[in-house]
Design an enzyme around this catalytic site. Sequence first.
Site, mmCIF file in Angstrom:
data_model
loop_
_atom_site.group_PDB
_atom_site.id
_atom_site.type_symbol
_atom_site.label_atom_id
_atom_site.label_comp_id
_atom_site.label_asym_id
_atom_site.label_seq_id
_atom_site.Cartn_x
_atom_site.Cartn_y
_atom_site.Cartn_z
ATOM 1 N N ASP A 229 0.825 -1.217 0.000
ATOM 2 C CA ASP A 229 0.000 0.000 0.000
ATOM 3 C C ASP A 229 0.854 1.258 0.000
ATOM 4 O OD1 ASP A 229 -1.888 -2.168 1.114
ATOM 5 O OD2 ASP A 229 -3.155 -0.483 0.497
ATOM 6 N N LYS B 203 -1.287 -5.181 3.940
ATOM 7 C CA LYS B 203 -2.374 -5.712 4.774
ATOM 8 C C LYS B 203 -1.861 -6.316 6.071
ATOM 9 C CE LYS B 203 -5.824 -5.426 4.309
ATOM 10 N NZ LYS B 203 -6.527 -4.320 5.029
HETATM 11 O O1 MRU Z 1 -7.722 -3.090 2.850
HETATM 12 P P1 MRU Z 1 -7.400 -3.460 1.432
HETATM 13 O O2 MRU Z 1 -8.142 -4.662 0.954
HETATM 14 O O3 MRU Z 1 -7.546 -2.262 0.499
HETATM 15 O O4 MRU Z 1 -5.865 -3.834 1.458
HETATM 16 C C1 MRU Z 1 -5.249 -4.255 0.263
HETATM 17 C C2 MRU Z 1 -3.833 -4.658 0.430
HETATM 18 O O5 MRU Z 1 -3.267 -4.563 1.493
HETATM 19 C C3 MRU Z 1 -3.102 -5.076 -0.803
HETATM 20 O O6 MRU Z 1 -2.153 -6.053 -0.502
HETATM 21 C C4 MRU Z 1 -2.399 -3.855 -1.415
HETATM 22 O O7 MRU Z 1 -3.300 -2.785 -1.558
HETATM 23 C C5 MRU Z 1 -1.792 -4.160 -2.713
HETATM 24 S S1 MRU Z 1 -3.038 -4.455 -3.947
HETATM 25 C C6 MRU Z 1 -2.278 -4.622 -5.434
#
Ligand code: MRU
Length: 355
Positions: free
Chosen positions: A238, A249
């Site tokens: 992220d 995550k």
């Molecule tokens: O809370 P989320 O579902 O938006 O979290 C998503 C993640 O942590 C993904 O691993 C990250 O955004 C990379 S997606 C290509």
Amino acid sequence: MTNKYDTLRAIRWDNDQLYLLDQRKLPHDYEEIELNTATDVAWAIKEMVVRGAPAIGITAAYGVVLAARRAYSENPNTWKVFIETELNALMHSRPTAVNLSWALRRMRSVFNHIEGDPEPLLLQEAHNIHQEDIDANYAMGAAGAALLPINCSVLTHCNTGSLATGGYGTALGVIRSGYADGRVVQVFADETRPWFQGARLTAWELMQDKIPVTLLPDSAAATLMRQKKVQWVIVGADRITANGDVANKIGTYSVAVLARQHGVKFMVVAPSSTVDIQLTHGDDIPIEERPAIEVLTAVGQQVAPDHATVWNPSFDVTPAELIDVIVTERGVVEQPNMEKMLSLMGGHAPAAVSA
Ligand code: MRU
């Protein structure tokens, strides 16, 4: 679609409207929502109708188109002032994925120079952001897969596929490319509590494309590695800071510690729009805390006592020293550190460390 393992899209602009696949309903229901205002787009991001860092950025870019359309139709002279409230709502819809502010900055740099109807130029920029993300995923898919041995098994966390991006995916893009050329033969997916992105989205997405996937509780990852069932962990991000620390995550950090302990390689796959060289260190990343209800319940059923106190951080930070390689569309960085990340991004060290 340019590959037989790439059949899904979560974000669609069609007939002048934005459509999002409602990820809260998967895997049971496949429903698209039509969005007509930027306020609704900000709501959809916050409520995780759409989620995943690149997908959040792309959706916000289309949100700017909707904001400008409305503001211009109300007053062609003052629209740039009046869209600020909606831009602000988009900007604050989720805090951790830096792709959101990156996309809004790109859209702003276009509309700052527009005279007359803003929609055609803004829509073109949103389409560019969307297509560039898909292109980056294909480039990362090839570069990441090339690092894997033939016949390997991999573990992934959360969902990083077509559902989380413009299409194809980051970590799942590497897995798709690796499966297509015989390097990946088996995927293990953590269920990813508490929102179950692994169970509800990754298992479903890979099954749509007929890629073999085995789902496991997050707590089984240690035993999976101890039994030598995987050779690589492949995850997304992220936000990546200048020193190579990675926010992803919640649970990713635990998997990285386990991987190091068991001699399993750890790969992070993310486009350069996820790299934030303004931040020196992972501790500087804002970590979203989500509502208690996500932990108190599972699939709509309450699983904890009434009024139990909850801590629900949605992301964690994996320090660079636990990461073997970061794959971006600009290139591959092994054993990431600040010097290598800045050279990749063509940037200078953030002020605090540049002296
Ligand atoms: O809370 P989320 O579902 O938006 O979290 C998503 C993640 O942590 C993904 O691993 C990250 O955004 C990379 S997606 C290509």
